[in-house]
Write an enzyme that holds these catalytic residues in place. Structure first.
Site, PDB file in Angstrom:
ATOM      1  N   GLU A 258      55.225  40.268 -26.350  1.00 56.44           N
ATOM      2  CA  GLU A 258      56.642  40.147 -25.848  1.00 56.44           C
ATOM      3  C   GLU A 258      57.444  39.019 -26.277  1.00 56.44           C
ATOM      4  O   GLU A 258      58.374  38.802 -26.541  1.00 56.44           O
ATOM      5  CB  GLU A 258      56.674  40.350 -23.965  1.00 56.44           C
ATOM      6  CG  GLU A 258      58.424  40.817 -23.883  1.00 56.44           C
ATOM      7  CD  GLU A 258      58.437  41.057 -22.709  1.00 56.44           C
ATOM      8  OE1 GLU A 258      59.606  40.351 -21.798  1.00 56.44           O
ATOM      9  OE2 GLU A 258      58.019  41.889 -21.972  1.00 56.44           O
ATOM     10  N   GLU A 259      57.009  37.747 -25.901  1.00 53.81           N
ATOM     11  CA  GLU A 259      57.262  36.536 -26.593  1.00 53.81           C
ATOM     12  C   GLU A 259      57.167  36.088 -28.135  1.00 53.81           C
ATOM     13  O   GLU A 259      57.968  35.335 -28.336  1.00 53.81           O
ATOM     14  CB  GLU A 259      56.359  34.852 -25.888  1.00 53.81           C
ATOM     15  CG  GLU A 259      56.461  35.214 -24.599  1.00 53.81           C
ATOM     16  CD  GLU A 259      58.243  35.612 -23.656  1.00 53.81           C
ATOM     17  OE1 GLU A 259      58.157  36.130 -22.688  1.00 53.81           O
ATOM     18  OE2 GLU A 259      58.756  35.074 -24.359  1.00 53.81           O
TER      19      GLU A 259
ATOM     20  N   ASP B  36      56.749  31.047 -19.865  1.00 56.43           N
ATOM     21  CA  ASP B  36      56.250  31.505 -21.041  1.00 56.43           C
ATOM     22  C   ASP B  36      55.760  31.746 -22.135  1.00 56.43           C
ATOM     23  O   ASP B  36      54.729  32.444 -22.664  1.00 56.43           O
ATOM     24  CB  ASP B  36      58.056  32.251 -21.476  1.00 56.43           C
ATOM     25  CG  ASP B  36      58.472  32.897 -20.293  1.00 56.43           C
ATOM     26  OD1 ASP B  36      60.014  33.070 -20.226  1.00 56.43           O
ATOM     27  OD2 ASP B  36      57.822  33.926 -19.846  1.00 56.43           O
TER      28      ASP B  36
ATOM     29  N   ASP C 224      66.378  37.184 -24.452  1.00 56.79           N
ATOM     30  CA  ASP C 224      66.455  36.345 -23.152  1.00 56.79           C
ATOM     31  C   ASP C 224      65.739  35.344 -23.045  1.00 56.79           C
ATOM     32  O   ASP C 224      64.800  34.612 -24.035  1.00 56.79           O
ATOM     33  CB  ASP C 224      64.908  37.121 -22.570  1.00 56.79           C
ATOM     34  CG  ASP C 224      65.202  38.463 -21.816  1.00 56.79           C
ATOM     35  OD1 ASP C 224      66.713  38.943 -21.997  1.00 56.79           O
ATOM     36  OD2 ASP C 224      64.031  39.235 -21.927  1.00 56.79           O
TER      37      ASP C 224
ATOM     38  N   LEU D 267      53.620  36.716 -19.475  1.00 59.73           N
ATOM     39  CA  LEU D 267      54.666  35.655 -18.027  1.00 59.73           C
ATOM     40  C   LEU D 267      55.754  36.893 -17.574  1.00 59.73           C
ATOM     41  O   LEU D 267      56.811  37.194 -18.408  1.00 59.73           O
ATOM     42  CB  LEU D 267      54.822  34.617 -18.013  1.00 59.73           C
ATOM     43  CG  LEU D 267      54.977  33.494 -17.823  1.00 59.73           C
ATOM     44  CD1 LEU D 267      56.174  34.309 -15.789  1.00 59.73           C
ATOM     45  CD2 LEU D 267      53.638  33.746 -15.893  1.00 59.73           C
ATOM     46  N   ASP D 268      55.171  38.045 -16.464  1.00 55.03           N
ATOM     47  CA  ASP D 268      56.027  38.536 -16.156  1.00 55.03           C
ATOM     48  C   ASP D 268      56.987  37.905 -15.166  1.00 55.03           C
ATOM     49  O   ASP D 268      56.374  38.006 -14.362  1.00 55.03           O
ATOM     50  CB  ASP D 268      55.834  40.616 -16.237  1.00 55.03           C
ATOM     51  CG  ASP D 268      56.659  40.856 -15.477  1.00 55.03           C
ATOM     52  OD1 ASP D 268      57.769  41.637 -16.147  1.00 55.03           O
ATOM     53  OD2 ASP D 268      56.459  41.947 -13.726  1.00 55.03           O
TER      54      ASP D 268
ATOM     55  N   ASP E  20      52.568  41.049 -21.930  1.00 52.71           N
ATOM     56  CA  ASP E  20      54.007  40.371 -21.750  1.00 52.71           C
ATOM     57  C   ASP E  20      52.922  39.082 -20.605  1.00 52.71           C
ATOM     58  O   ASP E  20      52.788  39.317 -19.920  1.00 52.71           O
ATOM     59  CB  ASP E  20      54.123  41.649 -20.671  1.00 52.71           C
ATOM     60  CG  ASP E  20      55.687  40.385 -20.224  1.00 52.71           C
ATOM     61  OD1 ASP E  20      56.445  40.851 -18.625  1.00 52.71           O
ATOM     62  OD2 ASP E  20      55.843  39.429 -20.006  1.00 52.71           O
TER      63      ASP E  20
ATOM     64  N   GLU F 224      55.163  46.292 -21.330  1.00 51.79           N
ATOM     65  CA  GLU F 224      55.634  46.586 -19.883  1.00 51.79           C
ATOM     66  C   GLU F 224      55.183  48.544 -18.983  1.00 51.79           C
ATOM     67  O   GLU F 224      54.337  47.830 -18.472  1.00 51.79           O
ATOM     68  CB  GLU F 224      56.342  46.379 -19.439  1.00 51.79           C
ATOM     69  CG  GLU F 224      56.157  45.162 -19.603  1.00 51.79           C
ATOM     70  CD  GLU F 224      58.308  44.468 -19.506  1.00 51.79           C
ATOM     71  OE1 GLU F 224      58.829  44.938 -19.650  1.00 51.79           O
ATOM     72  OE2 GLU F 224      58.554  43.293 -18.712  1.00 51.79           O
TER      73      GLU F 224
END
Ligand code: AFP
Length: 321
Positions: A91-92, A69, A63, A112-113, A110, A268
């Site tokens: 997640e990043e 993010d 992504d 920034l979801d 996560d 998540e």
């Protein structure tokens, strides 16, 4: 109303649960980072260029990363480092970040979801999972049932926090003074509801039982009682479900790369499932409880269906037919 703030709620948890010392600083550090992220989102385009713009990188899922993010990830990482957290699973980030080598606590996040909503002024959030490093297996976070705590910050009309140590979910809202104050909300997900959240544009790719279930929920003419909501932001759809029930579905589908759905287990699904079960709901892959799934890789995806317990049970039965 007892002006019970986050700090006093955490202190009360220590009175009746055996929690590691660093957990309090970890949670308060995450809260400080969330306040800063909320400010960045609220001032997007004023003090800063469009934070929904591309930052130039890709996350491990391919992504494209947005400015916010990356900034959110940095804020969370700094806060966790200051709190003495041992490892930060993001997640990043492609790999785990070692912050305090002899620390006891691990955090998965996560940061920034809902990134695709940053420049549309829609609700976004931060999802976190906290665990004891001794419960890690093969340098991966433990299965969701072994989390010490999990929560989600929601940056919407209100900046809110849903937090659980496993036996209940406590809801807080950010006050003008910059404190998370406990809301008078007994967070219990209604057992039944016909409201569902799914990205209906993927219908042609879903497994047949999901297609049939959604088709049934979408027919019935005047007698139809169900409604569909899809915000493209897990935390926003989830917050609604905590409030009034419903089900969220992101199943596996036949598109390349979606064989295990889109959402990530560690960052998540596991923290969300921890909260959902603590609020009386249910969270499943369709065949297994999310909380019983031990991670096998850092960025593994997992089919995710959660919400009102009776409705999720009904979906599981349809899949098993
Ligand atoms: P982004 O953070 O990349 O916007 O993804 C958000 C998300 O992980 C989750 O919050 C949404 O429920 C889901 O993806 C939306 O996925 P679709 O864009 O495929 O509907």
């Amino acid at each position: 109303m007892t002006m019970f703030d986050l700090k006093s709620y955490i202190a009360s948890a220590y009175e009746h649960k055996s929690l590691p010392g660093g957990l309090s600083d970890t949670l308060l550090g995450l809260a400080d980072a969330a306040i800063e992220i909320a400010k960045l989102a609220a001032n997007n385009g004023l003090d800063t260029p469009n934070l929904g713009g591309l930052a130039g990188g890709l996350n491990e899922d391919g992504d494209s990363q947005k400015q916010l993010d990356v900034m959110s990830d940095d804020l969370v990482c700094e806060a966790l480092s200051a709190a003495g957290v041992a490892r930060y699973f993001s997640e990043e980030q492609a790999e785990v970040k070692i912050l305090t080598p002899d620390g006891q606590i691990g955090v998965a996040c996560d940061p920034l979801d809902g990134s695709s909503n940053i420049d549309t002024n829609l609700t976004i959030g931060t999802i976190f999972s906290i665990f004891d490093m001794k419960d890690c297996v093969n340098d991966l976070p433990p299965m969701g049932r072994k989390q010490l705590a999990a929560g989600l910050f929601v940056y919407g009309p209100q900046t809110a926090l849903l937090l659980s140590f496993g036996d209940e979910v406590a809801a807080f809202a950010l006050s003008e003074e910059g404190r998370f104050i406990r809301l008078e909300w007994d967070v219990q997900i209604p057992a039944s509801s016909t409201e569902f959240a799914i990205n209906a544009s993927n219908a042609a790719f879903w497994p047949a039982p999901i297609q049939t279930y959604i088709a049934e929920r979408s027919t019935g003419g005047a007698a139809k009682t169900s409604a569909m909501r899809w915000l493209g932001s897990l935390v926003a759809d989830a917050f609604r479900i905590f409030r009034r029930g419903g089900v969220f579905l992101y199943p596996q589908d036949s598109r390349t790369g979606y064989e295990q759905g889109r959402l990530r287990l560690i960052y998540e699904a596991s923290p969300m499932a921890f909260l959902i079960e603590a609020a009386g709901g249910r969270a499943t892959t369709g065949t297994h409880d999310i909380l019983d799934i031990a991670p096998t890789s850092l960025h593994q995806r997992i089919p995710l269906i959660f919400g009102s317990a009776d409705e999720v049970k009904h979906i599981i039965a349809r899949i098993a037919q």
